[in-house]
Design a protein around this motif. Sequence first.
Motif, PDB file in Angstrom:
ATOM      1  N   GLN A  79       1.244   6.441  -6.982  1.00  0.00           N
ATOM      2  CA  GLN A  79       0.529   7.544  -7.633  1.00  0.00           C
ATOM      3  C   GLN A  79       0.818   8.185  -7.525  1.00  0.00           C
ATOM      4  O   GLN A  79       0.198   9.925  -8.342  1.00  0.00           O
ATOM      5  CB  GLN A  79      -0.977   6.854  -6.408  1.00  0.00           C
ATOM      6  CG  GLN A  79      -1.657   5.257  -7.093  1.00  0.00           C
ATOM      7  CD  GLN A  79      -2.174   5.585  -7.900  1.00  0.00           C
ATOM      8  OE1 GLN A  79      -2.371   6.604  -9.328  1.00  0.00           O
ATOM      9  NE2 GLN A  79      -3.632   5.381  -8.127  1.00  0.00           N
ATOM     10  N   ARG A  80       1.148   9.072  -6.208  1.00  0.00           N
ATOM     11  CA  ARG A  80       1.963  10.612  -5.953  1.00  0.00           C
ATOM     12  C   ARG A  80       2.883  10.679  -7.055  1.00  0.00           C
ATOM     13  O   ARG A  80       2.773  12.329  -7.919  1.00  0.00           O
ATOM     14  CB  ARG A  80       2.693  11.049  -4.350  1.00  0.00           C
ATOM     15  CG  ARG A  80       2.884  11.736  -4.378  1.00  0.00           C
ATOM     16  CD  ARG A  80       3.921  11.854  -3.251  1.00  0.00           C
ATOM     17  NE  ARG A  80       5.073  11.536  -3.504  1.00  0.00           N
ATOM     18  CZ  ARG A  80       6.167  12.380  -4.221  1.00  0.00           C
ATOM     19  NH1 ARG A  80       5.567  13.608  -4.394  1.00  0.00           N
ATOM     20  NH2 ARG A  80       7.057  11.796  -4.385  1.00  0.00           N
ATOM     21  N   TYR A 122       2.302   1.354  -3.020  1.00  0.00           N
ATOM     22  CA  TYR A 122       1.541   1.847  -4.815  1.00  0.00           C
ATOM     23  C   TYR A 122       1.379   3.466  -4.384  1.00  0.00           C
ATOM     24  O   TYR A 122       0.615   3.951  -5.132  1.00  0.00           O
ATOM     25  CB  TYR A 122      -0.105   1.158  -4.268  1.00  0.00           C
ATOM     26  CG  TYR A 122      -0.551   1.108  -5.178  1.00  0.00           C
ATOM     27  CD1 TYR A 122      -1.538   1.198  -6.310  1.00  0.00           C
ATOM     28  CD2 TYR A 122      -2.222   2.837  -4.073  1.00  0.00           C
ATOM     29  CE1 TYR A 122      -2.020   1.705  -7.149  1.00  0.00           C
ATOM     30  CE2 TYR A 122      -3.674   2.290  -5.623  1.00  0.00           C
ATOM     31  CZ  TYR A 122      -3.073   2.315  -6.820  1.00  0.00           C
ATOM     32  OH  TYR A 122      -4.257   2.508  -7.480  1.00  0.00           O
ATOM     33  N   GLU A 123       0.691   3.555  -2.697  1.00  0.00           N
ATOM     34  CA  GLU A 123       0.357   5.491  -2.897  1.00  0.00           C
ATOM     35  C   GLU A 123       1.548   6.384  -3.398  1.00  0.00           C
ATOM     36  O   GLU A 123       1.721   7.466  -4.031  1.00  0.00           O
ATOM     37  CB  GLU A 123       0.104   5.202  -1.365  1.00  0.00           C
ATOM     38  CG  GLU A 123      -1.496   4.738  -1.229  1.00  0.00           C
ATOM     39  CD  GLU A 123      -1.876   5.242   0.406  1.00  0.00           C
ATOM     40  OE1 GLU A 123      -0.737   5.489   1.231  1.00  0.00           O
ATOM     41  OE2 GLU A 123      -2.428   4.922   0.280  1.00  0.00           O
ATOM     42  N   GLU A 124       2.507   6.315  -2.978  1.00  0.00           N
ATOM     43  CA  GLU A 124       4.366   6.433  -3.559  1.00  0.00           C
ATOM     44  C   GLU A 124       3.746   6.936  -5.423  1.00  0.00           C
ATOM     45  O   GLU A 124       4.376   7.982  -5.496  1.00  0.00           O
ATOM     46  CB  GLU A 124       5.464   5.919  -3.317  1.00  0.00           C
ATOM     47  CG  GLU A 124       6.040   7.664  -2.889  1.00  0.00           C
ATOM     48  CD  GLU A 124       6.404   9.150  -3.062  1.00  0.00           C
ATOM     49  OE1 GLU A 124       7.296   9.862  -3.552  1.00  0.00           O
ATOM     50  OE2 GLU A 124       5.353   9.163  -2.071  1.00  0.00           O
ATOM     51  N   LYS A 178       0.794  -0.962  -0.166  1.00  0.00           N
ATOM     52  CA  LYS A 178       0.393  -0.008   0.332  1.00  0.00           C
ATOM     53  C   LYS A 178       0.904   1.246   0.233  1.00  0.00           C
ATOM     54  O   LYS A 178       0.394   2.483  -0.829  1.00  0.00           O
ATOM     55  CB  LYS A 178      -0.653   0.051   1.126  1.00  0.00           C
ATOM     56  CG  LYS A 178      -1.769   1.613   1.141  1.00  0.00           C
ATOM     57  CD  LYS A 178      -2.474   1.004   2.435  1.00  0.00           C
ATOM     58  CE  LYS A 178      -3.391   2.136   2.622  1.00  0.00           C
ATOM     59  NZ  LYS A 178      -2.624   3.437   3.344  1.00  0.00           N
ATOM     60  N   ASP A 179       2.180   1.026   0.588  1.00  0.00           N
ATOM     61  CA  ASP A 179       2.625   2.364   0.992  1.00  0.00           C
ATOM     62  C   ASP A 179       3.518   2.687  -0.560  1.00  0.00           C
ATOM     63  O   ASP A 179       3.491   4.056  -0.715  1.00  0.00           O
ATOM     64  CB  ASP A 179       4.044   2.115   2.322  1.00  0.00           C
ATOM     65  CG  ASP A 179       3.191   2.721   3.298  1.00  0.00           C
ATOM     66  OD1 ASP A 179       1.679   2.565   3.873  1.00  0.00           O
ATOM     67  OD2 ASP A 179       3.862   1.876   3.875  1.00  0.00           O
ATOM     68  N   ARG A 234       0.908  11.494 -10.618  1.00  0.00           N
ATOM     69  CA  ARG A 234       0.031  12.713 -10.469  1.00  0.00           C
ATOM     70  C   ARG A 234       1.005  14.129 -10.506  1.00  0.00           C
ATOM     71  O   ARG A 234       0.405  15.024 -11.487  1.00  0.00           O
ATOM     72  CB  ARG A 234      -0.714  12.917  -8.514  1.00  0.00           C
ATOM     73  CG  ARG A 234      -1.879  11.628  -8.543  1.00  0.00           C
ATOM     74  CD  ARG A 234      -2.260  12.636  -7.397  1.00  0.00           C
ATOM     75  NE  ARG A 234      -1.573  12.881  -6.683  1.00  0.00           N
ATOM     76  CZ  ARG A 234      -1.693  11.316  -5.460  1.00  0.00           C
ATOM     77  NH1 ARG A 234      -2.244  10.524  -5.700  1.00  0.00           N
ATOM     78  NH2 ARG A 234      -0.995  11.777  -3.993  1.00  0.00           N
TER      79      ARG A 234
END
Length: 231
Positions: free
Chosen positions: A133-134, A129-131, A126-127, A137
């Motif tokens: 995504q960042r 994946y979120e990075e 999850k960590d 973005r």
Amino acid sequence: MAKFLNTSATNYFLEELIKGAKDRLFLISPFLRLNERIKELLEDKNRLKIDVRVVYGKSELQPEEIKWLKELTYLRTSFCKNLHAKCYLNEEICIITSLNLYEFSQVNNNEMGVLIRRSEDQELYKDAYEEAQRIIRISDEIRISVETVEKDAETNVETDDSAHDKLTTSKLAQKIGVKTSELMERLVTSGYLEIRDGKNYITAKGKEAGGEFRMSPKYGPYFLWPETLSL
């Protein structure tokens, strides 16, 4: 539990990661020059309409790379300034590694990495994946077009006598003081080009006005126009 990967294991699991993508695929690498095997796998993902995001951090993409990327409808490319991370991720597994998505690195360098499985390390996945995504973005999505290839080609393409008094689209844009993208829009509005399936094609009117479509074996497609083209 995360698994350590050496060079050969990183290459193997990278291919498995791409092959196993069912819904999404993130490929984050500062350097981008794909080998034929990776291209085949990504072409298959494109046929299956899998959403593929490629983020790179060095602007010197080769013309043949640009031409190939342009043909994949479901692959979106972004540029991230100061990118140094190398992370490859689908909906189930993630690889964080020293390996660039660059054929020289895959063959010649000694690399290391770790494999993270979502089913075994949910928080770690999850960590990551979120990075990822960042990073996506904050990246600028690149609209790859024939004119991008042309910028690399225009000073290297050999032209015959009929082209000596003509300019590439980007050179003509410079001459009249506008951006290449703006000139492309004018060429479409004036009826010299038409857009089909997201690609630019020269029209009969464009040919009558002296426009030409050219294909360089090394640098790909581009257009030539008379310096005095009426817009």
